[in-house]
Design an enzyme around this catalytic site. Structure first.
Site, mmCIF file in Angstrom:
data_model
loop_
_atom_site.group_PDB
_atom_site.id
_atom_site.type_symbol
_atom_site.label_atom_id
_atom_site.label_comp_id
_atom_site.label_asym_id
_atom_site.label_seq_id
_atom_site.Cartn_x
_atom_site.Cartn_y
_atom_site.Cartn_z
ATOM 1 N N TYR A 144 -0.977 -1.577 10.378
ATOM 2 C CA TYR A 144 -1.095 -1.585 8.909
ATOM 3 C C TYR A 144 0.177 -1.033 8.276
ATOM 4 O O TYR A 144 0.763 -1.629 7.378
ATOM 5 C CB TYR A 144 -2.306 -0.747 8.503
ATOM 6 C CG TYR A 144 -2.648 -0.781 7.031
ATOM 7 C CD1 TYR A 144 -3.511 -1.746 6.526
ATOM 8 C CD2 TYR A 144 -2.132 0.163 6.141
ATOM 9 C CE1 TYR A 144 -3.844 -1.771 5.175
ATOM 10 C CE2 TYR A 144 -2.461 0.148 4.794
ATOM 11 C CZ TYR A 144 -3.327 -0.819 4.314
ATOM 12 O OH TYR A 144 -3.644 -0.840 2.973
ATOM 13 N N SER B 242 0.861 -1.186 0.000
ATOM 14 C CA SER B 242 0.000 0.000 0.000
ATOM 15 C C SER B 242 0.890 1.226 0.000
ATOM 16 O O SER B 242 1.816 1.321 0.815
ATOM 17 C CB SER B 242 -0.862 0.035 1.263
ATOM 18 O OG SER B 242 -1.407 1.326 1.453
HETATM 19 N N1 LIG Z 1 -8.624 -0.156 -1.024
HETATM 20 C C1 LIG Z 1 -7.547 0.613 -0.879
HETATM 21 O O1 LIG Z 1 -7.627 1.862 -0.890
HETATM 22 C C2 LIG Z 1 -6.188 -0.021 -0.753
HETATM 23 C C3 LIG Z 1 -5.066 0.788 -0.921
HETATM 24 C C4 LIG Z 1 -3.798 0.216 -0.819
HETATM 25 C C5 LIG Z 1 -3.673 -1.124 -0.559
HETATM 26 N N2 LIG Z 1 -4.780 -1.901 -0.381
HETATM 27 C C6 LIG Z 1 -4.572 -3.332 -0.121
HETATM 28 O O2 LIG Z 1 -5.228 -4.082 -1.128
HETATM 29 C C7 LIG Z 1 -5.539 -5.388 -0.618
HETATM 30 C C8 LIG Z 1 -6.964 -5.758 -1.007
HETATM 31 O O3 LIG Z 1 -7.884 -4.920 -0.341
HETATM 32 P P1 LIG Z 1 -9.223 -4.359 -1.039
HETATM 33 O O4 LIG Z 1 -8.981 -2.939 -1.344
HETATM 34 O O5 LIG Z 1 -9.630 -5.253 -2.147
HETATM 35 O O6 LIG Z 1 -10.253 -4.413 0.189
HETATM 36 P P2 LIG Z 1 -11.468 -5.407 0.520
HETATM 37 O O7 LIG Z 1 -11.807 -5.185 1.935
HETATM 38 O O8 LIG Z 1 -12.544 -5.258 -0.503
HETATM 39 O O9 LIG Z 1 -10.850 -6.865 0.292
HETATM 40 C C9 LIG Z 1 -10.034 -7.510 1.253
HETATM 41 C C10 LIG Z 1 -10.402 -8.983 1.261
HETATM 42 O O10 LIG Z 1 -9.532 -9.675 2.174
HETATM 43 C C11 LIG Z 1 -10.335 -10.571 2.936
HETATM 44 N N3 LIG Z 1 -9.651 -10.871 4.203
HETATM 45 C C12 LIG Z 1 -9.475 -10.039 5.262
HETATM 46 N N4 LIG Z 1 -8.853 -10.674 6.268
HETATM 47 C C13 LIG Z 1 -8.610 -11.944 5.832
HETATM 48 C C14 LIG Z 1 -7.977 -13.071 6.409
HETATM 49 N N5 LIG Z 1 -7.498 -13.033 7.662
HETATM 50 N N6 LIG Z 1 -7.880 -14.202 5.676
HETATM 51 C C15 LIG Z 1 -8.383 -14.249 4.413
HETATM 52 N N7 LIG Z 1 -9.005 -13.223 3.818
HETATM 53 C C16 LIG Z 1 -9.114 -12.074 4.510
HETATM 54 C C17 LIG Z 1 -11.654 -9.844 3.109
HETATM 55 O O11 LIG Z 1 -12.717 -10.701 3.483
HETATM 56 C C18 LIG Z 1 -11.839 -9.218 1.740
HETATM 57 O O12 LIG Z 1 -12.504 -10.074 0.847
HETATM 58 C C19 LIG Z 1 -5.263 -5.313 0.877
HETATM 59 O O13 LIG Z 1 -4.018 -5.933 1.143
HETATM 60 C C20 LIG Z 1 -5.183 -3.828 1.152
HETATM 61 O O14 LIG Z 1 -4.375 -3.524 2.280
HETATM 62 C C21 LIG Z 1 -6.035 -1.372 -0.480
#
Ligand SMILES: NC(=O)c1ccc[n+]([C@@H]2O[C@H](COP(=O)([O-])OP(=O)(O)OC[C@H]3O[C@@H](n4cnc5c(N)ncnc54)[C@H](O)[C@@H]3O)[C@@H](O)[C@H]2O)c1
Length: 285
Positions: free
Chosen positions: A174, A150
């Site tokens: 985080y 991230s």
């Molecule tokens: N959305 C943003 O702005 C953003 C920005 C930078 C990085 N990220 C990173 O992108 C990745 C994906 O996130 P997203 O944006 O799709 O959000 P999201 O919340 O839609 O998806 C995250 C998924 O991970 C699953 N999850 C959470 N804990 C878990 C566990 N212990 N075991 C298995 N599955 C688990 C959730 O159920 C969900 O389906 C993450 O690593 C997040 O940190 C997101």
């Protein structure tokens, strides 16, 4: 079509958001998919996580693209369960070529208890390690490992006039997790280079998923308001990026994932690839 034909890809956090998008884009390019997700909430995390119905929908979309899929409810914090389910999935699909360690939570907020630190670090760092280390015995030359970091997590936790960049214990957890992914993926890339296995990290900026569109994130971006709405946050979301956009879409990250999964990137390893509309440039990371 066919950019990853014949490959089998493991994706964690695959029930929705970026993980589901990766599954669909990779299936469209003719990969078979192993889709894992927790499908439960985590108490310290102030927005709901995905459900079993969400994971089933990802499976349906992969099959609709004409590919095979194995879905399983797996917590990335549980290495024994990961190993068991992954071994079974690889036995079903025959091989494993790519790992996308994408599952994550963001339990932001000054009201979050210390458990928020533990949960964020356990999911966002230990969960990535568990995923990759469970997969290693299945990977051969040509394999590709991709960790989701991230760009916001790379910012120093203090320094903004003494304020935390990401609020509370969960924000600390985080940020620490995402920063450690940088050094971890570089070290692993060096270690696995001689085996021709590649390791890269992708660092998204704000991405239009449920993690971003959540009350804790709205409060992070509008600390001046008591109960900010999505519309309130949309005013300040663009400040992160150099380019004029409040966020990138999941498919913008998926295009990078498909490239790093394919043989087009066969000599790309040890990269920290920001898909961030210039956010890293602005933040100095
Ligand atoms: N959305 C943003 O702005 C953003 C920005 C930078 C990085 N990220 C990173 O992108 C990745 C994906 O996130 P997203 O944006 O799709 O959000 P999201 O919340 O839609 O998806 C995250 C998924 O991970 C699953 N999850 C959470 N804990 C878990 C566990 N212990 N075991 C298995 N599955 C688990 C959730 O159920 C969900 O389906 C993450 O690593 C997040 O940190 C997101």
């Amino acid at each position: 079509m066919n950019r990853v034909a014949g490959k089998v890809v493991l994706i964690t956090g695959a029930a929705r958001g970026q993980g589901r998008s990766h599954a669909v884009h990779l299936a469209d390019e003719c990969a078979d998919i192993i889709a894992f997700d927790l499908c439960e909430d985590i108490a310290s995390n102030g927005y709901p996580l995905a459900t079993e119905a969400d994971l089933a929908e990802t499976g349906r979309l992969v099959e609709k693209a004409g590919r095979r899929v194995v879905t399983a409810k797996v917590d990335v914090r549980d290495r024994a369960a990961l190993r068991r389910e992954l071994d079974a999935a690889v036995a079903t699909l025959g091989r494993l070529d790519v790992v996308v360690a994408n599952a994550g939570i963001a339990p932001l907020g000054n009201d979050v208890p210390v458990e928020g630190f533990v949960d964020a670090f356990d999911v966002d760092f230990v969960g990535v390690i568990n995923t990759i280390h469970s997969a290693l015995p299945h990977l051969d030359a040509g394999a590709s490992i991709i960790a989701t970091g991230s760009v916001a997590g790379l910012v120093p936790q203090t320094g903004l006039n003494g304020q935390q960049a990401l609020q509370g214990p969960g924000g600390d957890g985080y940020g620490l997790a995402k920063k450690m992914l940088w050094t971890y993926t570089n070290s692993l890339a060096l270690t696995l280079g001689p085996k021709s296995i590649r390791v890269n990290a992708i660092h998204p900026t704000n991405c239009n998923t449920d993690m971003l569109q959540s009350p804790p994130m709205f409060r992070t971006f509008r600390p001046d308001l008591e109960n900010p709405t999505a519309e309130d946050a949309k005013v300040t979301f663009p400040f992160m990026q150099a380019m004029p956009t409040p966020w990138v879409e999941p498919e913008d990250i998926s295009h990078a994932v498909v490239f790093l999964s394919s043989d087009e990137s066969r000599f790309v390893t040890g990269q920290q690839l920001r898909v961030d509309a210039g956010a890293g440039l602005k933040l100095g990371v």
